[in-house]
Design an enzyme around this catalytic site. Structure first.
Site, PDB file in Angstrom:
ATOM      1  N   TYR A  22      39.078  34.276  33.505  1.00 28.89           N
ATOM      2  CA  TYR A  22      40.463  33.998  33.912  1.00 28.89           C
ATOM      3  C   TYR A  22      40.991  32.917  32.962  1.00 28.89           C
ATOM      4  CZ  TYR A  22      39.833  36.467  38.386  1.00 28.89           C
ATOM      5  OH  TYR A  22      39.612  37.421  39.362  1.00 28.89           O
ATOM      6  N   LYS A  82      42.125  40.330  45.806  1.00 31.11           N
ATOM      7  CA  LYS A  82      41.938  40.384  47.260  1.00 31.11           C
ATOM      8  C   LYS A  82      42.488  41.655  47.931  1.00 31.11           C
ATOM      9  CE  LYS A  82      39.620  36.752  47.856  1.00 31.11           C
ATOM     10  NZ  LYS A  82      38.255  37.165  47.642  1.00 31.11           N
TER      11      LYS A  82
END
Ligand code: FAD
Ligand code: DHB
Length: 387
Positions: free
Chosen positions: A198, A293
């Site tokens: 990331y 998610k």
């Protein structure tokens, strides 16, 4: 036609629900607008939380996942041109598994069809009716053009954010738009690093992920109004190379198999129930993708719903069904906060000033160097326990 649970949508939520209900001996019918080939090829999420993997294992649909899924024990936060590893497993005792959403979908479709249970693909004009009564039904047009009616005791709206179910429930929505989108590419190139990266970069966020030892999945932050036509393969690799730069790192390139742009939104529907209609997954809530998610929440919702329906049909108990929305929303809001936090920490907001960028870097440094802060990221990332 009659069934106990009419399920609208054959994404991860609808298919997992149908499978869990079958394990409880509860019959259902799944109605899907697209073809089997389409849903099995749709490239979306790729990170399975620890509890998601456990659930799929317990449900007996993880044989290929256990063989082909890639367990990951850490991830990198890349900023200031260097990697800072978050040791997920050392910090939490748990790991995540990289396995494409469409592979989960393929496994669940195969399990259902092998069991001789129905999925009606390519249906249209699907509409739930009388959901406030105890005799709800769904009307639809099947693939042959025949108009049909499905009488049910309960309807599960698992038809995603563009589906019809959420338009029937008069719930309140809480929404937040982000001034970013993600340009995602799937490339025939071995991953450039063994873990996800990331990246916070002054030109914008970038993410290095993967699907298999031969296929890389990469994302670039772009403006929400950006058009994919503006991004040649050459421009994509050039921009990825600039943002993903770090000492000792070489970006492996290869033919781009697929590319697309996804806008980023947060939406929460409260409550996730209207009478006999239960919303699950993206039909009830959308999270921005940072933190992966979306699919995991969809699977949590239906694990709660399947358990509640088993108690209802088996013992006549309504308490778990009554608690369904509140139970799911606690996890949904946690995931909203985590996804918002990861998004805010890693992206370049249009018009952000130097002060805000320094706050981001301070947060990144703290997360990378404090065991307490790293553990907070890690326990949310691998997935908080279901109970
Ligand atoms: P869906 O997967 O959307 O499934 C809903 C199903 O219902 C679909 O098969 C649809 O065809 C069907 N349907 C829709 N309307 C009807 C109707 N009227 N009648 C019958 N069937 C209908 N999450 C991540 O964590 N990481 C990512 O990288 C990521 N990338 C994404 C990229 C895109 C383009 C999108 C849209 C989402 C992405 N997500 C990502 C989110 C994640 O994929 C979703 O959270 C997940 O798919 C939710 O599963 P679901 O079953 O609730 O909904
Ligand atoms: C992937 C998607 C995500 O949103 C994320 O946070 C990590 C990985 C992926 O598609 O691999």
């Amino acid at each position: 036609m009659r069934t106990r649970v009419g399920i609208i949508g054959a994404g991860p939520a609808g298919l997992t629900l149908a499978h869990l209900l079958r394990l409880h001996g509860i019959d259902s019918v799944v109605l899907e607008a697209r073809s089997r080939e389409y849903v099995e090829r749709r490239v979306r999420a790729g990170v399975l939380e620890h509890p998601t993997v456990e659930l799929l294992r317990e449900a007996g649909v993880a044989e290929r996942l256990d063989r082909e899924g890639m367990p990951h024990h850490g991830l990198s936060l890349r900023f200031d041109g260097a990697d800072h590893r978050i040791a997920l497993t050392d910090l939490t005792g748990k790991s995540i598994t990289v396995y494409g959403q469409q592979e989960v979908v393929k496994d669940l479709i195969a399990a259902r069809l092998d069991a001789g249970e129905p999925i009606a693909f390519e249906v249209s004009d699907v509409r739930p009716h009388d959901v406030e009564t105890d005799r709800p039904y769904i009307t639809y047009v099947d693939a042959d053009g025949t108009r049909r009616r499905l009488d049910c005791e309960v309807i599960a709206g698992c038809d995603g954010s563009h589906g019809v179910s959420h338009t029937v429930a008069p719930s309140a929505t809480h929404a937040h738009d982000y001034p970013f989108a993600w340009l995602g590419v799937l490339a025939k190139a071995p991953p450039s690093h063994s873990e996800l990266i990331y990246t916070h970069h002054e030109r914008g966020f970038a993410l290095h992920s993967m699907r298999t030892p031969e296929i890389t999945r990469l994302y670039l932050q772009v403006p929400p109004e950006e058009r994919i036509e503006n991004w040649s393969d050459e421009r994509i690799w050039d921009e990825l190379g600039r943002r993903l730069t770090a000492d000792g790192f070489t970006l492996t390139t290869g033919p781009i198999l697929e590319k697309g742009i996804t806008t980023m939104r947060s939406v929460v529907t409260e409550p996730m129930r209207h009478g006999r209609l239960f919303l699950a997954g993206d039909a009830a809530h959308i999270v921005p993708p940072t933190g992966a998610k979306g699919m995991n929440l969809a699977i949590h919702d239906v694990s709660v719903l399947a358990e509640a329906l088993a108690r209802y049909f088996g013992e006549g108990r309504t308490d778990l069904l009554d608690a369904y929305s509140d139970t799911c929303l606690r996890r949904v809001w946690r995931a909203q906060h985590f996804s918002w936090w990861m998004t805010s920490m890693l992206h370049q907001a249009p018009g952000a000033d130097d002060f805000q960028r320094r706050l981001q870097l301070s947060q990144l440094r703290y997360t990378a160097t404090s065991t307490a802060a790293a553990t907070s990221l890690a326990e949310n990332y691998v997935g908080l326990p279901y109970k």
